[in-house]
Motif scaffolding. Structure first.
Motif, mmCIF file in Angstrom:
data_model
loop_
_atom_site.group_PDB
_atom_site.id
_atom_site.type_symbol
_atom_site.label_atom_id
_atom_site.label_comp_id
_atom_site.label_asym_id
_atom_site.label_seq_id
_atom_site.Cartn_x
_atom_site.Cartn_y
_atom_site.Cartn_z
ATOM 1 N N ARG A 115 -49.406 -32.454 4.971
ATOM 2 C CA ARG A 115 -50.206 -31.339 4.444
ATOM 3 C C ARG A 115 -50.672 -31.643 3.024
ATOM 4 N N SER A 116 -49.777 -32.202 2.225
ATOM 5 C CA SER A 116 -50.111 -32.526 0.847
ATOM 6 C C SER A 116 -51.231 -33.560 0.790
ATOM 7 N N ASP A 119 -54.478 -31.837 1.936
ATOM 8 C CA ASP A 119 -54.984 -30.891 0.938
ATOM 9 C C ASP A 119 -55.543 -31.580 -0.299
#
Length: 137
Positions: A115-116, A119
């Protein structure tokens, strides 16, 4: 009837119906807790399941009871004591839910990392104005 052939609408309906019940967050948590801890009272469940509201836990338990996965036992005491446990049908979910529980614990770090990375990607939107077609009546 087997659910392996998803081209049959009855199979899709059955899968959808079952997943609507056991696929929601709170149902998984309730079945998981009852599977791991055994028979529990309402407030014990509420304390064990982080973030569930009283109303949501009530609705979840009612729906699981309706589907034959949880049994509710009321003891005629003052004040009344109510306990919840898995039915035989509900116990058949222990394996799949325990597997999902264990998989989540094992892979949560990798998911957070993914996710990091996602994003932080540079996603630029074209600045060219969009052309819109209008239908004339």
């Amino acid at each position: 009837m087997s659910l392996t052939d998803t081209s049959k609408s009855s199979n899709c309906s059955a899968m959808s119906d079952v997943l609507n019940r056991i696929g929601d967050k709170w149902s998984v948590m309730v079945v998981g807790m009852l599977g791991r801890m055994g028979t529990l009272r309402f407030n014990e469940l509420k304390r064990l399941i982080n973030g569930v509201s009283q109303r949501m836990l009530t609705l979840t338990l009612r729906n699981l009871e309706r589907d034959g996965l949880v049994t509710r036992t009321i003891y005629p005491e003052v004040p009344p004591r109510v306990e919840y446990s898995l039915t035989e049908l509900g116990k058949t979910l222990q394996g799949p839910i325990a597997g999902l529980w264990d998989w989540s614990a094992e892979h949560h770090g990798a998911i957070v990392d993914a996710r990091s990375v996602y994003d932080s990607r540079d996603v630029t939107v074209p600045t060219e104005p969009r052309k819109i077609a209008y239908a004339r009546g």
